[in-house]
Write a protein that holds these residues in place. Structure first.
Motif, PDB file in Angstrom:
ATOM      1  N   GLN A  67     -18.952  60.608  76.281  1.00  0.00           N
ATOM      2  CA  GLN A  67     -18.486  59.398  76.942  1.00  0.00           C
ATOM      3  C   GLN A  67     -17.869  59.776  78.275  1.00  0.00           C
ATOM      4  O   GLN A  67     -17.461  60.921  78.478  1.00  0.00           O
ATOM      5  N   ASN A  68     -17.807  58.808  79.187  1.00  0.00           N
ATOM      6  CA  ASN A  68     -17.108  59.080  80.433  1.00  0.00           C
ATOM      7  C   ASN A  68     -15.651  58.649  80.292  1.00  0.00           C
ATOM      8  O   ASN A  68     -15.238  58.094  79.261  1.00  0.00           O
ATOM      9  N   ALA A  69     -14.867  58.921  81.313  1.00  0.00           N
ATOM     10  CA  ALA A  69     -13.433  58.651  81.236  1.00  0.00           C
ATOM     11  C   ALA A  69     -13.144  57.166  81.088  1.00  0.00           C
ATOM     12  O   ALA A  69     -12.193  56.774  80.410  1.00  0.00           O
ATOM     13  N   VAL A  70     -13.958  56.326  81.723  1.00  0.00           N
ATOM     14  CA  VAL A  70     -13.739  54.888  81.629  1.00  0.00           C
ATOM     15  C   VAL A  70     -13.901  54.426  80.187  1.00  0.00           C
ATOM     16  O   VAL A  70     -13.127  53.617  79.671  1.00  0.00           O
ATOM     17  N   ALA A  71     -14.918  54.956  79.493  1.00  0.00           N
ATOM     18  CA  ALA A  71     -15.139  54.597  78.093  1.00  0.00           C
ATOM     19  C   ALA A  71     -13.991  55.071  77.214  1.00  0.00           C
ATOM     20  O   ALA A  71     -13.510  54.338  76.338  1.00  0.00           O
ATOM     21  N   ALA A  72     -13.547  56.310  77.441  1.00  0.00           N
ATOM     22  CA  ALA A  72     -12.455  56.853  76.631  1.00  0.00           C
ATOM     23  C   ALA A  72     -11.193  56.014  76.768  1.00  0.00           C
ATOM     24  O   ALA A  72     -10.490  55.746  75.797  1.00  0.00           O
ATOM     25  N   LYS A  73     -10.911  55.578  77.996  1.00  0.00           N
ATOM     26  CA  LYS A  73      -9.705  54.790  78.233  1.00  0.00           C
ATOM     27  C   LYS A  73      -9.832  53.381  77.651  1.00  0.00           C
ATOM     28  O   LYS A  73      -8.918  52.878  77.003  1.00  0.00           O
ATOM     29  N   ALA A  74     -10.978  52.757  77.864  1.00  0.00           N
ATOM     30  CA  ALA A  74     -11.135  51.357  77.477  1.00  0.00           C
ATOM     31  C   ALA A  74     -11.283  51.173  75.977  1.00  0.00           C
ATOM     32  O   ALA A  74     -10.725  50.245  75.396  1.00  0.00           O
ATOM     33  N   LEU A  75     -12.040  52.059  75.325  1.00  0.00           N
ATOM     34  CA  LEU A  75     -12.351  51.867  73.915  1.00  0.00           C
ATOM     35  C   LEU A  75     -11.455  52.667  72.981  1.00  0.00           C
ATOM     36  O   LEU A  75     -11.344  52.335  71.807  1.00  0.00           O
ATOM     37  N   GLY A  76     -10.849  53.747  73.484  1.00  0.00           N
ATOM     38  CA  GLY A  76      -9.959  54.539  72.638  1.00  0.00           C
ATOM     39  C   GLY A  76     -10.671  55.334  71.565  1.00  0.00           C
ATOM     40  O   GLY A  76     -10.059  55.693  70.558  1.00  0.00           O
ATOM     41  N   LEU A  77     -11.954  55.619  71.768  1.00  0.00           N
ATOM     42  CA  LEU A  77     -12.724  56.378  70.784  1.00  0.00           C
ATOM     43  C   LEU A  77     -12.709  57.858  71.157  1.00  0.00           C
ATOM     44  O   LEU A  77     -12.570  58.221  72.322  1.00  0.00           O
ATOM     45  N   SER A  78     -12.883  58.703  70.168  1.00  0.00           N
ATOM     46  CA  SER A  78     -12.968  60.133  70.413  1.00  0.00           C
ATOM     47  C   SER A  78     -14.357  60.622  70.023  1.00  0.00           C
ATOM     48  O   SER A  78     -15.092  59.933  69.301  1.00  0.00           O
ATOM     49  N   ILE A  79     -14.720  61.803  70.512  1.00  0.00           N
ATOM     50  CA  ILE A  79     -16.009  62.375  70.153  1.00  0.00           C
ATOM     51  C   ILE A  79     -16.061  62.572  68.637  1.00  0.00           C
ATOM     52  O   ILE A  79     -15.138  63.127  68.040  1.00  0.00           O
ATOM     53  N   GLY A  80     -17.132  62.099  68.015  1.00  0.00           N
ATOM     54  CA  GLY A  80     -17.277  62.222  66.571  1.00  0.00           C
ATOM     55  C   GLY A  80     -16.847  60.990  65.802  1.00  0.00           C
ATOM     56  O   GLY A  80     -17.169  60.849  64.620  1.00  0.00           O
ATOM     57  N   SER A  81     -16.106  60.071  66.455  1.00  0.00           N
ATOM     58  CA  SER A  81     -15.758  58.810  65.799  1.00  0.00           C
ATOM     59  C   SER A  81     -16.952  57.862  65.898  1.00  0.00           C
ATOM     60  O   SER A  81     -17.934  58.146  66.571  1.00  0.00           O
ATOM     61  N   THR A  82     -16.869  56.735  65.250  1.00  0.00           N
ATOM     62  CA  THR A  82     -17.988  55.806  65.246  1.00  0.00           C
ATOM     63  C   THR A  82     -17.733  54.630  66.183  1.00  0.00           C
ATOM     64  O   THR A  82     -16.598  54.150  66.299  1.00  0.00           O
ATOM     65  N   ILE A  83     -18.780  54.179  66.825  1.00  0.00           N
ATOM     66  CA  ILE A  83     -18.683  53.027  67.723  1.00  0.00           C
ATOM     67  C   ILE A  83     -18.335  51.767  66.939  1.00  0.00           C
ATOM     68  O   ILE A  83     -17.856  50.787  67.515  1.00  0.00           O
ATOM     69  N   ALA A  84     -18.520  51.813  65.610  1.00  0.00           N
ATOM     70  CA  ALA A  84     -18.170  50.666  64.767  1.00  0.00           C
ATOM     71  C   ALA A  84     -16.688  50.324  64.885  1.00  0.00           C
ATOM     72  O   ALA A  84     -16.288  49.174  64.685  1.00  0.00           O
ATOM     73  N   GLU A  85     -15.850  51.314  65.214  1.00  0.00           N
ATOM     74  CA  GLU A  85     -14.424  51.069  65.355  1.00  0.00           C
ATOM     75  C   GLU A  85     -14.112  50.132  66.509  1.00  0.00           C
ATOM     76  O   GLU A  85     -13.057  49.500  66.537  1.00  0.00           O
TER      77      GLU A  85
END
Length: 535
Positions: A67-85
């Motif tokens: 993910q890029n930084a914008v995605a990490a900040k906006a969605l709060g997901l980490s590598i290996g987590s699911t987009i379902a969250e």
């Protein structure tokens, strides 16, 4: 390498660093002590800048791969987590994956941000069962597209204005106030629009409108891609190859019946994520064979294995299985060492080597002259305290996983403005995503091994390579000493040095077509291209 006074200073420095590693505030102390740690590690919680478009990739089950930084900040997901969250509803992800699997793509997915706002990501899956790329669809639709959509479903002008408000992310009460209407009237108009568009919910309404508008824009401007210029993340997946020395991820692209080129990928530039690389290979008639090296992607690196020896054994397995008796080897940065080993072990299989950018063995302080001080100190620390540097590299990889690949240029090329600028180009986004995914798939095992290999002395092995070895080096490269590259080329029996103007260490991304033309020329000079054409 240094004066005794300098050595004493560094001994005290390293003692301080080692003492800080077990301290709760160790990261801060580590960054303040070691000049080689980029500034970004001193500010692990620094707020990320606003703006930019959310970009991420997921696997076929929905797990976040990069993910890029914008995605990490906006969605709060980490590598290996699911987009379902982050999906707006429990049913959103299964429905999204089903539609993609049915070949409907690109398909929109509604998600919620950490701030509670909803937005839409448009997903595409270039290969069945492969990586899924997601790009944010910006709020709002251009007036010309909105009018065509309104005409297509027979919206009256007042309904068109309501739809425009919905597409801008406004609530019903905000739309009513902006249009000087009663809230009840606005709600009735929303229901009327839903009926005309054949949807059952407001989420479906917005999702369908976005998908239709994007399809229209794509047909009007095919070169822009699904999500706009430079934002599409189109990363082909690897196939699993079962070699005699263990399974590995294998990428093959370009002209399948073309001149065979074997790629030893580097640490950060990825393999197939750079669209220009794939297009140029196809146009030049090159068949690129690129396994994921041990410790990257699907290829395991056993604890007791020599990564160079294992990679070369697997390379010979792949070439034998594919029926490629002779190839040109292309090496990106640390891949230089792997290419040299393969050429020494099996010169009958290697027509020539093209290293771009070349990463030579650098063992003395003098050899690193011209590099930024922090990179020189890093190289020194990697030789003297590899365990410490491994911890630093681990911190950096965790930082990228937490904040997104946008921090990678600063982290890797701190002090090298030219290369940072190249890696921040929109067309390099997919390559960064793929490169980090390859590295993080095994928690950085291959990347961390590369950092050790970079600072080992393999010069004697290089002197035994008896095939043409082209050493390409960008004139703006501050990460690797140009003098060390020249010395390597001069010492090798068939080494050749070539300086690339307006290039840095990021040659694989900035000079893709140039490098592949060099590969093609080397193949033809060795008679490989003509042999291929004859068959």
């Amino acid at each position: 390498m240094r004066s005794s006074r300098g050595e004493a200073h560094y001994i005290r420095l390293i003692d301080d660093i080692e003492a800080s590693l077990d301290d709760p505030a160790g990261i801060e102390k580590l960054a303040s002590h070691l000049e080689g740690v980029p500034e970004i590690l001193r500010n692990l919680d620094r707020p990320l800048p606003d703006g930019g478009r959310i970009l991420l990739t997921i696997d076929p089950t929905g797990l976040v791969m990069s993910q890029n930084a914008v995605a990490a900040k906006a969605l709060g997901l980490s590598i290996g987590s699911t987009i379902a969250e982050a999906a707006l509803t429990p049913q959103a992800l299964p429905a999204f994956l089903d539609r993609l699997g049915g070949g409907e793509g690109p398909v929109p997915l509604a998600v919620a941000t950490r701030a509670g706002h909803s937005l839409f990501l448009l997903g595409s899956q270039p290969e069945a069962g492969g990586t899924i790329s997601l790009a944010e669809v910006r709020r709002g639709i251009g007036r010309h597209v909105l009018n065509q959509l309104a005409d297509a479903v027979s919206l009256i002008p007042s309904e068109t204005e309501v739809l425009a408000g919905l597409m801008d992310g406004k609530s019903i009460d905000q739309i009513a106030a902006a249009l000087s209407r009663k809230e009840g009237t606005a709600r009735q108009q929303v229901k009327s629009i839903m009926t005309k568009m054949g949807v059952n919910s407001q989420t479906q309404l917005i999702s369908t409108a976005y998908a239709l508008s994007l399809m229209f824009e794509r047909t009007q401007s095919p070169s822009r891609g699904v999500a706009g210029a430079g934002t599409r993340v189109d990363i082909p997946g690897a196939t699993l190859f079962d070699s005699r020395h263990g399974p590995l991820g294998l990428h093959c692209f370009g002209a399948m019946d073309g001149v065979p080129v074997f790629l030893f990928h580097g640490a950060i530039f990825g393999i197939a994520g750079h669209g220009e690389f794939r297009r140029a290979a196809e146009m030049l008639g090159l068949c690129i064979i690129a396994p994921e090296r041990p410790g990257f992607g699907h290829t395991q690196l056993p604890d007791d294995a020599d990564p160079v020896e294992l990679a070369c054994a697997q390379a010979l397995d792949v070439l034998e299985s594919l029926g490629k008796p002779r190839v040109v080897v292309l090496a990106h940065d640390i891949g230089t060492r792997f290419a040299a080993r393969l050429a020494r072990l099996a010169p009958e299989r290697v027509a020539a080597v093209v290293a771009a950018s070349t990463t030579p063995p650098m063992q003395t302080w003098a050899q690193t002259a011209g590099m930024p001080t922090r990179h020189r100190v890093n190289a020194w620390a990697a030789q003297k305290l590899p365990g410490l540097m491994d911890k630093i590299v681990g911190l950096g990889l965790s930082q990228i996983a937490r904040q997104g690949v946008d921090v990678l240029p600063k982290l890797v090329f701190d002090g090298c403005d030219f290369d940072q600028a190249v890696l921040r180009r929109p067309d390099c986004q997919a390559a960064l995503q793929e490169g980090f995914h390859l590295a993080w798939s095994q928690q950085g095992a291959g990347f961390r091994s590369d950092m050790r290999l970079t600072n080992e002395d393999w010069r004697q092995e290089a002197l035994q390579v008896c095939v043409p070895f082209h050493c390409l080096h960008g004139t703006h490269n501050l990460t690797v000493s140009g003098q060390a590259v020249r010395e390597l080329a001069a010492e090798m029996p068939h080494g050749r040095f070539r300086a690339i103007e307006d290039g840095g260490h990021s040659l694989p991304l900035s000079h893709t077509a140039f490098i592949l033309r060099h590969v093609l020329a080397a193949a033809h000079k060795a008679g490989l291209g003509f042999d291929t054409l004859d068959h």
